[in-house]
Design a protein around this motif. Structure first.
Motif, PDB file in Angstrom:
ATOM      1  N   CYS A 146     -26.979  42.832  -0.439  1.00  0.00           N
ATOM      2  CA  CYS A 146     -27.834  42.012  -1.513  1.00  0.00           C
ATOM      3  C   CYS A 146     -29.312  42.258  -2.012  1.00  0.00           C
ATOM      4  O   CYS A 146     -29.745  41.718  -2.549  1.00  0.00           O
ATOM      5  CB  CYS A 146     -27.921  40.418  -0.931  1.00  0.00           C
ATOM      6  SG  CYS A 146     -26.314  39.690  -0.389  1.00  0.00           S
TER       7      CYS A 146
ATOM      8  N   THR B  51     -32.192  37.134  -5.936  1.00  0.00           N
ATOM      9  CA  THR B  51     -32.694  35.695  -5.924  1.00  0.00           C
ATOM     10  C   THR B  51     -31.879  34.780  -4.934  1.00  0.00           C
ATOM     11  O   THR B  51     -32.524  33.618  -4.801  1.00  0.00           O
ATOM     12  CB  THR B  51     -33.040  35.070  -7.257  1.00  0.00           C
ATOM     13  OG1 THR B  51     -31.838  35.013  -7.791  1.00  0.00           O
ATOM     14  CG2 THR B  51     -34.056  36.067  -7.710  1.00  0.00           C
ATOM     15  N   ASN B  52     -30.527  34.891  -4.778  1.00  0.00           N
ATOM     16  CA  ASN B  52     -29.946  34.069  -3.889  1.00  0.00           C
ATOM     17  C   ASN B  52     -29.835  34.229  -2.485  1.00  0.00           C
ATOM     18  O   ASN B  52     -29.102  33.411  -1.673  1.00  0.00           O
ATOM     19  CB  ASN B  52     -28.365  34.024  -4.687  1.00  0.00           C
ATOM     20  CG  ASN B  52     -28.227  33.751  -6.057  1.00  0.00           C
ATOM     21  OD1 ASN B  52     -28.896  32.536  -6.183  1.00  0.00           O
ATOM     22  ND2 ASN B  52     -27.878  34.500  -6.911  1.00  0.00           N
TER      23      ASN B  52
ATOM     24  N   ASN C 291     -22.443  38.930   1.861  1.00  0.00           N
ATOM     25  CA  ASN C 291     -22.726  37.433   2.004  1.00  0.00           C
ATOM     26  C   ASN C 291     -22.104  37.003   0.614  1.00  0.00           C
ATOM     27  O   ASN C 291     -22.325  37.086  -0.285  1.00  0.00           O
ATOM     28  CB  ASN C 291     -24.188  37.072   1.808  1.00  0.00           C
ATOM     29  CG  ASN C 291     -24.862  37.552   3.163  1.00  0.00           C
ATOM     30  OD1 ASN C 291     -24.336  37.606   4.158  1.00  0.00           O
ATOM     31  ND2 ASN C 291     -26.037  38.012   3.228  1.00  0.00           N
TER      32      ASN C 291
ATOM     33  N   ARG D 247     -31.090  33.994   1.275  1.00  0.00           N
ATOM     34  CA  ARG D 247     -31.926  33.255   1.936  1.00  0.00           C
ATOM     35  C   ARG D 247     -32.558  33.801   2.868  1.00  0.00           C
ATOM     36  O   ARG D 247     -32.465  35.013   3.190  1.00  0.00           O
ATOM     37  CB  ARG D 247     -31.026  31.985   2.335  1.00  0.00           C
ATOM     38  CG  ARG D 247     -30.346  31.082   1.424  1.00  0.00           C
ATOM     39  CD  ARG D 247     -29.812  29.936   1.971  1.00  0.00           C
ATOM     40  NE  ARG D 247     -29.054  30.367   3.411  1.00  0.00           N
ATOM     41  CZ  ARG D 247     -28.067  29.495   3.676  1.00  0.00           C
ATOM     42  NH1 ARG D 247     -27.766  28.639   2.722  1.00  0.00           N
ATOM     43  NH2 ARG D 247     -27.319  29.815   4.981  1.00  0.00           N
ATOM     44  N   THR D 248     -33.646  33.252   3.510  1.00  0.00           N
ATOM     45  CA  THR D 248     -34.269  33.913   4.295  1.00  0.00           C
ATOM     46  C   THR D 248     -33.701  34.253   5.741  1.00  0.00           C
ATOM     47  O   THR D 248     -34.072  34.905   6.486  1.00  0.00           O
ATOM     48  CB  THR D 248     -35.801  33.000   5.028  1.00  0.00           C
ATOM     49  OG1 THR D 248     -35.206  31.628   5.196  1.00  0.00           O
ATOM     50  CG2 THR D 248     -36.642  32.518   3.827  1.00  0.00           C
ATOM     51  N   ASP D 249     -32.445  33.518   5.913  1.00  0.00           N
ATOM     52  CA  ASP D 249     -31.767  33.980   7.066  1.00  0.00           C
ATOM     53  C   ASP D 249     -30.549  34.711   6.754  1.00  0.00           C
ATOM     54  O   ASP D 249     -29.610  35.111   7.541  1.00  0.00           O
ATOM     55  CB  ASP D 249     -31.031  32.645   7.517  1.00  0.00           C
ATOM     56  CG  ASP D 249     -29.856  32.088   6.538  1.00  0.00           C
ATOM     57  OD1 ASP D 249     -30.003  32.532   5.495  1.00  0.00           O
ATOM     58  OD2 ASP D 249     -29.211  31.080   6.952  1.00  0.00           O
TER      59      ASP D 249
ATOM     60  N   ARG E 184     -28.576  34.880   4.368  1.00  0.00           N
ATOM     61  CA  ARG E 184     -27.018  34.326   3.850  1.00  0.00           C
ATOM     62  C   ARG E 184     -27.274  34.106   2.444  1.00  0.00           C
ATOM     63  O   ARG E 184     -28.379  34.105   1.800  1.00  0.00           O
ATOM     64  CB  ARG E 184     -26.587  33.083   4.731  1.00  0.00           C
ATOM     65  CG  ARG E 184     -26.575  33.135   6.211  1.00  0.00           C
ATOM     66  CD  ARG E 184     -25.396  34.123   6.300  1.00  0.00           C
ATOM     67  NE  ARG E 184     -25.053  34.382   7.890  1.00  0.00           N
ATOM     68  CZ  ARG E 184     -24.002  33.285   8.553  1.00  0.00           C
ATOM     69  NH1 ARG E 184     -23.689  32.773   7.888  1.00  0.00           N
ATOM     70  NH2 ARG E 184     -24.019  33.672   9.716  1.00  0.00           N
ATOM     71  N   CYS E 185     -25.954  34.252   1.714  1.00  0.00           N
ATOM     72  CA  CYS E 185     -26.124  33.757   0.444  1.00  0.00           C
ATOM     73  C   CYS E 185     -26.377  32.301   0.117  1.00  0.00           C
ATOM     74  O   CYS E 185     -25.534  31.324   0.745  1.00  0.00           O
ATOM     75  CB  CYS E 185     -24.774  34.479  -0.256  1.00  0.00           C
ATOM     76  SG  CYS E 185     -24.574  33.879  -1.912  1.00  0.00           S
ATOM     77  N   GLY E 186     -27.098  31.933  -0.964  1.00  0.00           N
ATOM     78  CA  GLY E 186     -27.337  30.420  -1.161  1.00  0.00           C
ATOM     79  C   GLY E 186     -26.460  29.977  -2.104  1.00  0.00           C
ATOM     80  O   GLY E 186     -26.311  28.573  -2.226  1.00  0.00           O
ATOM     81  N   ILE E 187     -25.475  30.726  -2.810  1.00  0.00           N
ATOM     82  CA  ILE E 187     -24.465  30.359  -3.422  1.00  0.00           C
ATOM     83  C   ILE E 187     -23.157  30.676  -3.143  1.00  0.00           C
ATOM     84  O   ILE E 187     -22.180  30.981  -4.034  1.00  0.00           O
ATOM     85  CB  ILE E 187     -24.806  30.535  -5.128  1.00  0.00           C
ATOM     86  CG1 ILE E 187     -24.703  32.286  -5.110  1.00  0.00           C
ATOM     87  CG2 ILE E 187     -26.014  30.087  -5.537  1.00  0.00           C
ATOM     88  CD1 ILE E 187     -24.807  32.383  -6.790  1.00  0.00           C
ATOM     89  N   HIS E 188     -22.988  30.984  -1.881  1.00  0.00           N
ATOM     90  CA  HIS E 188     -21.767  31.611  -1.282  1.00  0.00           C
ATOM     91  C   HIS E 188     -20.438  30.735  -1.809  1.00  0.00           C
ATOM     92  O   HIS E 188     -19.448  31.410  -2.172  1.00  0.00           O
ATOM     93  CB  HIS E 188     -21.692  31.672   0.124  1.00  0.00           C
ATOM     94  CG  HIS E 188     -20.399  32.290   0.868  1.00  0.00           C
ATOM     95  ND1 HIS E 188     -20.413  31.855   2.138  1.00  0.00           N
ATOM     96  CD2 HIS E 188     -19.762  32.789   0.263  1.00  0.00           C
ATOM     97  CE1 HIS E 188     -19.083  32.377   2.361  1.00  0.00           C
ATOM     98  NE2 HIS E 188     -18.612  33.012   1.406  1.00  0.00           N
TER      99      HIS E 188
END
Length: 276
Positions: free
Chosen positions: A27, A49-50, A2, A52-54, A56-60
């Protein structure tokens, strides 16, 4: 991964990372340490920590800006979606926590098996290596069977033995290609320590750079046409204006780890990294 800057290029489509079908395994399963590549420590088995519940990367969109450049140079060669959707039949480690440890262990092995298969498929695309295509195809078929094996079989694969069994074949393929496309004597820097080396403008055409340490080396304007770069460490390597036309076994992850510019000539199928 991700957040990878580009999909794996070339070869079998199944060897191209598809993060949308993966449970964020890289991840979670893999560890990383605070360094120039990561801002924090993370042990194996603990979700970043990045994530997400889906999955995916929150800081992609800003991995490098956030200090996670190590994420941009990782490639699972399609092992993530294979383990997630096939080996474990779509059961994710969050909703089926009893699978987590085994899934993570299997992914660590599967990623390396997929990498070996990627190299074999690359060699099969090399016309000068045609005399070896029969052997290469048999090795690829056997390795592909491993990628489709059940979790217990995959976890038990001796990756070191697998690599040793195909390495001489890949080297022979490389030699055939380089002998046909680059006549004459070629430089051999296999496994060489070239960390920080000043090689700007150097002719390394058809050179053997397998496993060479080229960390922070200056290859500005170097001629790397037809060079064998399998396993070469290109972290922070300066490739500005370098010619990589026809470079053998070069991966997108290696390019993502290096530095280059619009003048850098890339092999077909690879993408100019966004940070260049």
């Amino acid at each position: 991964m991700n957040g990878a800057e580009a999909d794996t290029a070339g070869g079998d489509g199944a060897l191209r990372a598809d993060c949308s079908r993966c449970f964020g395994l890289c991840c979670v399963a893999l560890p990383f340490a605070a360094s120039a590549d990561f801002p924090v420590d993370k042990p194996a088995g603990r979700p970043c920590t990045n994530l997400r519940t889906d999955f995916r990367c929150g800081i992609h969109a800003d991995l490098r800006g956030q200090g996670f450049s190590g994420c941009t140079v990782f490639d699972c060669f399609g092992a993530g979606q294979q383990v997630s959707q096939v080996t474990f039949g779509g059961r994710d480690w969050r909703r089926a926590p009893e699978t987590a440890r085994h899934m993570f262990d299997v992914f660590a092995v599967a990623r390396q098996v997929h990498e070996v298969l990627w190299y074999l498929t690359q060699a099969l695309d090399m016309a000068p290596a045609r005399p070896l295509h029969g052997e290469l195809r048999r090795a690829a078929d056997e390795t592909r069977r491993l990628t489709r094996a059940d979790a217990d079989t995959l976890a038990a694969v001796d990756v070191g033995a697998l690599r040793q069994s195909v390495s001489p074949l890949l080297l022979r393929a490389s030699q055939l290609v380089r002998d046909q496309t680059v006549p004459g004597r070629k430089k051999n820097h296999r496994g060489a320590d070239l960390v920080g080396a000043r090689l700007a403008g150097t002719s390394l055409r058809g050179a053997n750079l397998r496993g060479a340490l080229l960390i922070a080396a200056d290859l500005t304007g170097a001629d790397l046409r037809g060079a064998d770069l399998i396993g070469a460490d290109l972290r922070d390597t300066a490739l500005h204006g370098a010619d990589l036309t026809g470079a053998l076994f070069l991966t997108q992850a290696q390019l993502n780890a290096a530095r280059g510019d619009a003048r850098t000539t890339l092999p077909a199928g690879l993408t100019r990294p966004g940070h260049w």
